[in-house]
Design a protein around this motif. Structure first.
Motif, PDB file in Angstrom:
ATOM      1  N   PRO A 173      -1.334   6.843  -7.182  1.00 19.77           N
ATOM      2  CA  PRO A 173      -1.456   8.071  -7.980  1.00 19.77           C
ATOM      3  C   PRO A 173      -0.710   9.266  -7.398  1.00 19.77           C
ATOM      4  CG  PRO A 173      -3.512   7.646  -6.799  1.00 19.77           C
ATOM      5  CD  PRO A 173      -2.595   6.496  -6.497  1.00 19.77           C
ATOM      6  N   ILE A 178       4.322   3.840   3.606  1.00 20.32           N
ATOM      7  CA  ILE A 178       3.434   4.846   3.009  1.00 20.32           C
ATOM      8  C   ILE A 178       3.496   6.108   3.861  1.00 20.32           C
ATOM      9  CG2 ILE A 178       0.998   5.434   2.613  1.00 20.32           C
ATOM     10  CD1 ILE A 178       0.563   2.400   2.011  1.00 20.32           C
ATOM     11  N   CYS A 220      -6.962   5.927  -1.627  1.00 18.31           N
ATOM     12  CA  CYS A 220      -7.664   5.413  -2.814  1.00 18.31           C
ATOM     13  C   CYS A 220      -7.821   3.901  -2.790  1.00 18.31           C
ATOM     14  CB  CYS A 220      -6.920   5.843  -4.074  1.00 18.31           C
ATOM     15  SG  CYS A 220      -5.336   5.002  -4.289  1.00 18.31           S
ATOM     16  N   LEU A 239      -6.031   1.612  -4.052  1.00 17.85           N
ATOM     17  CA  LEU A 239      -5.581   0.908  -5.269  1.00 17.85           C
ATOM     18  C   LEU A 239      -4.424  -0.052  -4.981  1.00 17.85           C
ATOM     19  CD1 LEU A 239      -5.634   3.766  -7.938  1.00 17.85           C
ATOM     20  CD2 LEU A 239      -7.182   1.802  -7.778  1.00 17.85           C
ATOM     21  N   CYS A 240      -3.602   0.275  -4.008  1.00 19.07           N
ATOM     22  CA  CYS A 240      -2.412  -0.552  -3.741  1.00 19.07           C
ATOM     23  C   CYS A 240      -2.742  -1.868  -3.061  1.00 19.07           C
ATOM     24  CB  CYS A 240      -1.424   0.239  -2.893  1.00 19.07           C
ATOM     25  SG  CYS A 240      -2.113   0.890  -1.350  1.00 19.07           S
TER      26      CYS A 240
HETATM   27 FE1  SF4 Z   1      -1.131   5.307  -2.722  1.00 22.45          FE
HETATM   28 FE2  SF4 Z   1      -2.232   3.142  -1.598  1.00 22.45          FE
HETATM   29 FE3  SF4 Z   1      -2.523   5.540  -0.466  1.00 22.45          FE
HETATM   30 FE4  SF4 Z   1      -3.776   4.968  -2.763  1.00 22.45          FE
HETATM   31  S1  SF4 Z   1      -4.116   4.005  -0.738  1.00 22.45           S
HETATM   32  S2  SF4 Z   1      -2.690   6.867  -2.269  1.00 22.45           S
HETATM   33  S3  SF4 Z   1      -2.254   3.685  -3.797  1.00 22.45           S
HETATM   34  S4  SF4 Z   1      -0.612   4.428  -0.724  1.00 22.45           S
END
Ligand code: SF4
Ligand code: F3S
Length: 109
Positions: free
Chosen positions: A22, A35, A43, A45-46
């Motif tokens: 996001p 990253i 989060c 999600l990835c």
């Molecule tokens: Fe992005 Fe993954 Fe970090 Fe979530 S955990 S902000 S999807 S890199």
């Protein structure tokens, strides 16, 4: 806290992870993604999106992947943001299950 891309991504670069982030905190190099720890909002999600399970919560990072904390931080400053999915590298399937890929990481763009 942050999430960290580790060795299994090298020479694959499936980019499914990018699609769900996001805050667009993935950065792209020639054969690996990282990253940006300053942008990641934790989060998670990835994590399930990566077909080769390359992404970890920094708190769950396997001990032999410690080096990738610094690599993600450093390379995120050098590499451009990637905010949409692209094709994986052409021989990604051949490399997906192979261990010990660190030596193949290309840092210069
Ligand atoms: Fe992005 Fe993954 Fe970090 Fe979530 S955990 S902000 S999807 S890199
Ligand atoms: Fe790499 Fe997995 Fe993303 S292979 S590019 S961390 S989906």
């Amino acid at each position: 806290m942050t999430f960290v891309v580790t060795e299994q991504c090298i020479r694959c670069k499936y980019t499914d992870c990018v699609e769900v982030c996001p805050v667009d905190c993935f950065h792209e190099g020639p054969n690996f993604l990282v990253i940006d720890p300053e942008e990641c909002i934790d989060c998670a999600l990835c994590v399930p999106e990566c077909p080769v399970e390359a992404i970890y919560d920094v708190d769950d990072l396997p001990a032999d992947m410690d080096e990738y904390i610094e690599l993600n931080e450093k390379l995120a400053k050098d590499w451009p943001v990637i905010d949409s999915k692209t094709d994986p590298l052409p021989d990604a399937e051949d490399w997906a299950d192979l261990p010990d890929k660190r030596e193949y990481l290309v840092e210069s763009i």
